[in-house]
Design an enzyme around this catalytic site. Sequence first.
Site, mmCIF file in Angstrom:
data_model
loop_
_atom_site.group_PDB
_atom_site.id
_atom_site.type_symbol
_atom_site.label_atom_id
_atom_site.label_comp_id
_atom_site.label_asym_id
_atom_site.label_seq_id
_atom_site.Cartn_x
_atom_site.Cartn_y
_atom_site.Cartn_z
ATOM 1 N N HIS A 55 0.871 -1.162 0.000
ATOM 2 C CA HIS A 55 0.000 0.000 0.000
ATOM 3 C C HIS A 55 0.912 1.216 0.000
ATOM 4 O O HIS A 55 1.917 1.240 0.699
ATOM 5 C CB HIS A 55 -0.881 -0.108 1.246
ATOM 6 C CG HIS A 55 -1.394 1.178 1.766
ATOM 7 N ND1 HIS A 55 -2.342 1.903 1.101
ATOM 8 C CD2 HIS A 55 -1.094 1.870 2.882
ATOM 9 C CE1 HIS A 55 -2.609 2.989 1.808
ATOM 10 N NE2 HIS A 55 -1.867 2.989 2.881
ATOM 11 N N ASP A 81 -27.706 -20.589 18.816
ATOM 12 C CA ASP A 81 -28.991 -21.255 19.055
ATOM 13 C C ASP A 81 -29.109 -22.386 18.052
ATOM 14 O O ASP A 81 -28.779 -22.241 16.884
ATOM 15 C CB ASP A 81 -30.179 -20.284 18.994
ATOM 16 C CG ASP A 81 -30.413 -19.714 17.610
ATOM 17 O OD1 ASP A 81 -29.461 -19.648 16.810
ATOM 18 O OD2 ASP A 81 -31.561 -19.307 17.321
ATOM 19 N N TYR A 94 -6.288 8.663 1.572
ATOM 20 C CA TYR A 94 -6.379 9.323 2.878
ATOM 21 C C TYR A 94 -5.181 10.245 3.053
ATOM 22 O O TYR A 94 -4.177 10.109 2.344
ATOM 23 C CB TYR A 94 -6.500 8.308 4.020
ATOM 24 C CG TYR A 94 -5.294 7.425 4.215
ATOM 25 C CD1 TYR A 94 -4.160 7.874 4.886
ATOM 26 C CD2 TYR A 94 -5.282 6.115 3.731
ATOM 27 C CE1 TYR A 94 -3.046 7.060 5.067
ATOM 28 C CE2 TYR A 94 -4.186 5.292 3.897
ATOM 29 C CZ TYR A 94 -3.074 5.770 4.569
ATOM 30 O OH TYR A 94 -1.975 4.972 4.728
HETATM 31 P P1 FAD Z 1 4.070 -5.466 12.895
HETATM 32 O O1 FAD Z 1 4.212 -4.086 13.323
HETATM 33 O O2 FAD Z 1 4.531 -5.816 11.540
HETATM 34 O O3 FAD Z 1 4.766 -6.351 13.968
HETATM 35 C C1 FAD Z 1 5.071 -7.713 13.724
HETATM 36 C C2 FAD Z 1 6.407 -7.980 14.327
HETATM 37 O O4 FAD Z 1 6.689 -9.348 14.279
HETATM 38 C C3 FAD Z 1 7.515 -7.283 13.593
HETATM 39 O O5 FAD Z 1 8.150 -6.401 14.496
HETATM 40 C C4 FAD Z 1 8.423 -8.408 13.140
HETATM 41 O O6 FAD Z 1 9.793 -8.075 13.208
HETATM 42 C C5 FAD Z 1 8.071 -9.494 14.108
HETATM 43 N N1 FAD Z 1 8.334 -10.819 13.587
HETATM 44 C C6 FAD Z 1 7.854 -11.358 12.440
HETATM 45 N N2 FAD Z 1 8.301 -12.615 12.290
HETATM 46 C C7 FAD Z 1 9.050 -12.881 13.370
HETATM 47 C C8 FAD Z 1 9.780 -14.018 13.788
HETATM 48 N N3 FAD Z 1 9.814 -15.130 13.059
HETATM 49 N N4 FAD Z 1 10.461 -13.945 14.950
HETATM 50 C C9 FAD Z 1 10.427 -12.818 15.692
HETATM 51 N N5 FAD Z 1 9.762 -11.716 15.341
HETATM 52 C C10 FAD Z 1 9.079 -11.755 14.183
HETATM 53 N N6 FAD Z 1 -3.084 1.166 10.281
HETATM 54 C C11 FAD Z 1 -3.887 2.101 10.826
HETATM 55 O O7 FAD Z 1 -4.636 1.820 11.721
HETATM 56 N N7 FAD Z 1 -3.885 3.386 10.379
HETATM 57 C C12 FAD Z 1 -3.078 3.773 9.362
HETATM 58 O O8 FAD Z 1 -3.082 4.935 8.976
HETATM 59 C C13 FAD Z 1 -2.263 2.809 8.744
HETATM 60 N N8 FAD Z 1 -1.503 3.135 7.675
HETATM 61 C C14 FAD Z 1 -0.610 2.243 7.183
HETATM 62 C C15 FAD Z 1 0.248 2.645 6.179
HETATM 63 C C16 FAD Z 1 1.228 1.794 5.730
HETATM 64 C C17 FAD Z 1 2.145 2.251 4.652
HETATM 65 C C18 FAD Z 1 1.332 0.496 6.278
HETATM 66 C C19 FAD Z 1 2.407 -0.433 5.847
HETATM 67 C C20 FAD Z 1 0.432 0.072 7.230
HETATM 68 C C21 FAD Z 1 -0.548 0.934 7.697
HETATM 69 N N9 FAD Z 1 -1.452 0.561 8.683
HETATM 70 C C22 FAD Z 1 -2.278 1.495 9.249
HETATM 71 C C23 FAD Z 1 -1.540 -0.833 9.138
HETATM 72 C C24 FAD Z 1 -0.731 -1.060 10.390
HETATM 73 O O9 FAD Z 1 0.528 -0.535 10.247
HETATM 74 C C25 FAD Z 1 -0.588 -2.520 10.691
HETATM 75 O O10 FAD Z 1 -1.822 -3.159 10.543
HETATM 76 C C26 FAD Z 1 -0.079 -2.732 12.107
HETATM 77 O O11 FAD Z 1 1.082 -1.995 12.312
HETATM 78 C C27 FAD Z 1 0.205 -4.179 12.385
HETATM 79 O O12 FAD Z 1 0.816 -4.306 13.631
HETATM 80 P P2 FAD Z 1 1.443 -5.698 14.068
HETATM 81 O O13 FAD Z 1 1.992 -5.514 15.418
HETATM 82 O O14 FAD Z 1 0.443 -6.758 13.845
HETATM 83 O O15 FAD Z 1 2.563 -5.968 12.981
HETATM 84 N N1 THG Z 2 -33.605 -25.170 11.378
HETATM 85 C C1 THG Z 2 -32.868 -26.051 12.033
HETATM 86 N N2 THG Z 2 -31.870 -25.680 12.817
HETATM 87 C C2 THG Z 2 -31.566 -24.366 12.960
HETATM 88 C C3 THG Z 2 -32.326 -23.386 12.310
HETATM 89 C C4 THG Z 2 -33.385 -23.826 11.496
HETATM 90 N N3 THG Z 2 -30.522 -23.999 13.727
HETATM 91 C C5 THG Z 2 -30.024 -22.661 13.639
HETATM 92 C C6 THG Z 2 -31.119 -21.675 13.562
HETATM 93 N N4 THG Z 2 -32.057 -22.061 12.509
HETATM 94 C C7 THG Z 2 -31.823 -21.679 14.884
HETATM 95 N N5 THG Z 2 -32.904 -20.767 14.960
HETATM 96 C C8 THG Z 2 -34.189 -21.152 15.190
HETATM 97 C C9 THG Z 2 -35.055 -20.192 15.672
HETATM 98 C C10 THG Z 2 -36.351 -20.554 16.016
HETATM 99 C C11 THG Z 2 -36.771 -21.843 15.850
HETATM 100 C C12 THG Z 2 -35.936 -22.791 15.316
HETATM 101 C C13 THG Z 2 -34.622 -22.445 14.997
HETATM 102 C C14 THG Z 2 -38.133 -22.249 16.301
HETATM 103 N N6 THG Z 2 -38.529 -21.778 17.473
HETATM 104 C C15 THG Z 2 -39.728 -22.222 18.140
HETATM 105 C C16 THG Z 2 -40.465 -21.022 18.690
HETATM 106 O O1 THG Z 2 -39.814 -20.119 19.218
HETATM 107 O O2 THG Z 2 -41.669 -21.003 18.586
HETATM 108 C C17 THG Z 2 -39.298 -23.115 19.280
HETATM 109 C C18 THG Z 2 -40.430 -23.697 19.985
HETATM 110 C C19 THG Z 2 -39.950 -24.741 20.956
HETATM 111 O O3 THG Z 2 -38.912 -24.563 21.615
HETATM 112 O O4 THG Z 2 -40.648 -25.761 21.064
HETATM 113 O O5 THG Z 2 -38.785 -23.012 15.657
HETATM 114 O O6 THG Z 2 -34.078 -23.022 10.842
HETATM 115 N N7 THG Z 2 -33.106 -27.347 11.869
#
Ligand code: FAD
Ligand code: THG
Length: 789
Positions: A219, A533, A255
């Site tokens: 990026h 559920d 940005y």
């Molecule tokens: P990193 O900072 O990469 O840390 C990972 C660390 O793991 C590194 O220090 C590395 O050395 C270490 N490591 C890896 N492998 C090993 C290993 N095998 N052994 C030991 N150490 C290891 N985010 C925002 O929120 N706002 C922004 O404006 C923004 N702008 C960005 C702009 C750019 C150009 C870039 C590149 C990124 C930007 N991001 C932004 C994203 C953000 O920088 C990252 O998502 C964030 O820094 C990730 O943090 P991290 O700690 O997961 O990774």
């Molecule tokens: N069918 C089946 N499994 C499911 C769903 C489904 N699992 C996930 C999700 N959908 C679960 N959600 C619901 C929500 C409501 C009901 C069934 C699954 C339902 N409720 C009755 C009631 O409230 O009137 C229960 C009555 C009772 O407890 O006797 O029927 O779609 N297989």
Amino acid sequence: MAQPRVVVIGAGIVGCATADELTRRGWTGVTVLDRGPLYETGGSTSHAPGLVFQVNPVKAMTEFAAYTVAKYSGLGAFDQVGGVELACTPERLAELHRRRGWAAAWGVGARVVEPDECARLHPLVDPERVLGGLHVPSDGMARAVDAAALQAAAAQERGAVFKGGHEVVDLVVKGGRITGVVTSEGEIPADLVVCCAGIWGPKVARMAGVALPLTPVAHQLAFTNPLARLARPGGADADREIRHPILRHQGADLYFRERFDRLAIGNYGHRPLPADPEKLAANAMAAFTEDDFAEAWQETRRLFPAAREAKIEEGFNGLFSFTPDNLPLLGPSRAVDGLWFAEAVWITHSAGVGRAVAEWITGERPVTPPRECDVGRFEEHQRGPAYVLARDCQNYVEVYDIIHPLQPMEDPRPLRTSPFYSRQQELGGVFLEAAGWERPQWYESNAPLLEGREIHEPGEWAARYWSPIVGAEAQITRERVALYDMTALKRIEVTGPGAQAFLSGVTTGRLDRGVGAVTYCLMLDEHGRVLSDITVARLGEREFQIGANSVLDADRLARLAPADVVVRDVTAGTCCVGVWGPRARDLVQPLTEDDFSNKAFRYFRCRRTYVGMVPVAALRVSYVGELGWELSCPADMGLKLWDTLWAAGQEHGVIAGGRGAFNSLRLEKGYRSYGVDMTSEHDPYEAGLGFAVRDVDPGRAAPKRLLTCLTLDEVVMGKEPVYAKGAPVGYVTSAAWGYTIGRCVAYAWLPSALAAPGTTVEIGYFDRRIPATVAAEPLFDPGMERLRG
Ligand code: FAD
Ligand code: THG
């Protein structure tokens, strides 16, 4: 208790935040390793300009960001200059109103402001060139390396050890459990390893044989020469790097922020530039590819006339992580015990993620539920390298796009098709996608059903991925009978001598009832919050079929199962069709030797039988609230099942119904959808699911908030803020037009005091407030006559 020995890999901002939050919770045996020097390690954190825009459609992400703002402000590593997102087209302006809705829904103060106000907030903005802006006063710039170092210092004070120059070269796994890491400086034993290695995460994960669905993508970040318009007047804040709000121009994938009197420009507008995670250098920085920046530079000067004479002085291609759904990868590996991930995390979410992961590891209740960020959320097909690369690159392209709530993944498709797919195509199915499955939203061949029907027309936004046919299908389901493809419903088989005892232990249901019982119940976490559920159908003495919500449910059951229980996810090898409507019995009965009368086959009962020649498990349940059965069978006979039902249904006027009708019908009936209406944030009583709990805690407190049914005259989509007396009080979870009741149904989280039927509130929808009224639920068939008849 002996302190677990924790090794955190990576001292970027995420590793530092995680170590800080773990030690805050008393886990002091924490060692943080980084290959690079501390704390400018060469990772992404070292290169990030640190912009923190909090608003996000995902509530948990906004909460992560809000905590980052609060925490880094407290550490003195945050400049709270505010953020402004700019709109240059009417579509973008509308989108800013939608974004402002998310802000209000999730509790962040934000306003959509006029062009003049944008110009007042930032000296580069030309009011002639923008239509408005979204101003979030609490946004700002994190000084990322400082924030990392300060959190590391706090952790060290509580006993954590940080070691630079320690590269992890292998992970030691014994009997499926991690026991240590091998570094360039020797082996370090560990009970728990948290991988915070950023873009190197996949490489580290592979050392334990784990595939991490993440792609490093480059990026561009560039800096201009000094701009007169950003010149410093001197005075108290003359040495502050940034004095005006951070800016976004999503319409052009850009940005901006100040770097003293220079402008920093971030560019997402270029072709995706993925890197091979196995072949990364030790620095997350690559050479600037100037050609990829040309358009961004043009756009910048078009937007900011004051930058017209400027030039780009320096730039680079920085690497950071993208994932198949643009959300982080958090939580425990499901393959190797003791291995955890905090990966694909921006600076913006780093503190919140550190806290959530620490809470998760220590077993404290998560403040923000990480379900949609759970590293275990991916289906098998979503973990393959080709899929991951394709999706991650596409997400890079779409990072600032306006995404409709129903917009499906467009590519790669189709991936998973039910056995009914060819028939659905013949019927003109209009397909959306869920967990890889192709799912018809409606069927064009049902267009003639519109004849003589008045179907409510929603507004332009809600009319996308919609057709009036949706309404006709919903009404026909209540009048006649319809087939619904339920193949995407997660089906899990639980068998073995211990199956009944096991399921009784891990759900809220009374499962000691005999063969033929179906039970609707919940899985809860240790704190009594809803994890899912489910329906549990007892098909045999030792044989249960569970209808569940996601791959996480199957995983949880498989992990908890004792040795005498086998848990299998049978979704892909089977299929399921719902036959629902007042004529469902007339349709099915002639196809089976079994007695499908109400007396012989009651509501919430199940049995194995044949429908025509097809062996099926028949469950008398209906998520749409009508008489009928879910019929599941092995996938190889799915087409035969569909054709058998279709042929028999002709005399009853059977139709195929799509997901649009399905969703409308279930909302009329008041059935919750897990992950949308309720999440692991909620307990059963708040969610209106207390009836599904076997052992109700009599001493429990009255809920402070309730999942509440609202009705209104216009269609909304979900995630809108709800206002009472002008102030935000909650948010909509899901909504749809109810084609039987003739109003829009919206479920919303509201304070209990506002949950009484008749209470009036307002729903924020783009730039408007729509009146809504709390209604007694369910809106349709409260007497259960349809279902029990
Ligand atoms: P990193 O900072 O990469 O840390 C990972 C660390 O793991 C590194 O220090 C590395 O050395 C270490 N490591 C890896 N492998 C090993 C290993 N095998 N052994 C030991 N150490 C290891 N985010 C925002 O929120 N706002 C922004 O404006 C923004 N702008 C960005 C702009 C750019 C150009 C870039 C590149 C990124 C930007 N991001 C932004 C994203 C953000 O920088 C990252 O998502 C964030 O820094 C990730 O943090 P991290 O700690 O997961 O990774
Ligand atoms: N069918 C089946 N499994 C499911 C769903 C489904 N699992 C996930 C999700 N959908 C679960 N959600 C619901 C929500 C409501 C009901 C069934 C699954 C339902 N409720 C009755 C009631 O409230 O009137 C229960 C009555 C009772 O407890 O006797 O029927 O779609 N297989």
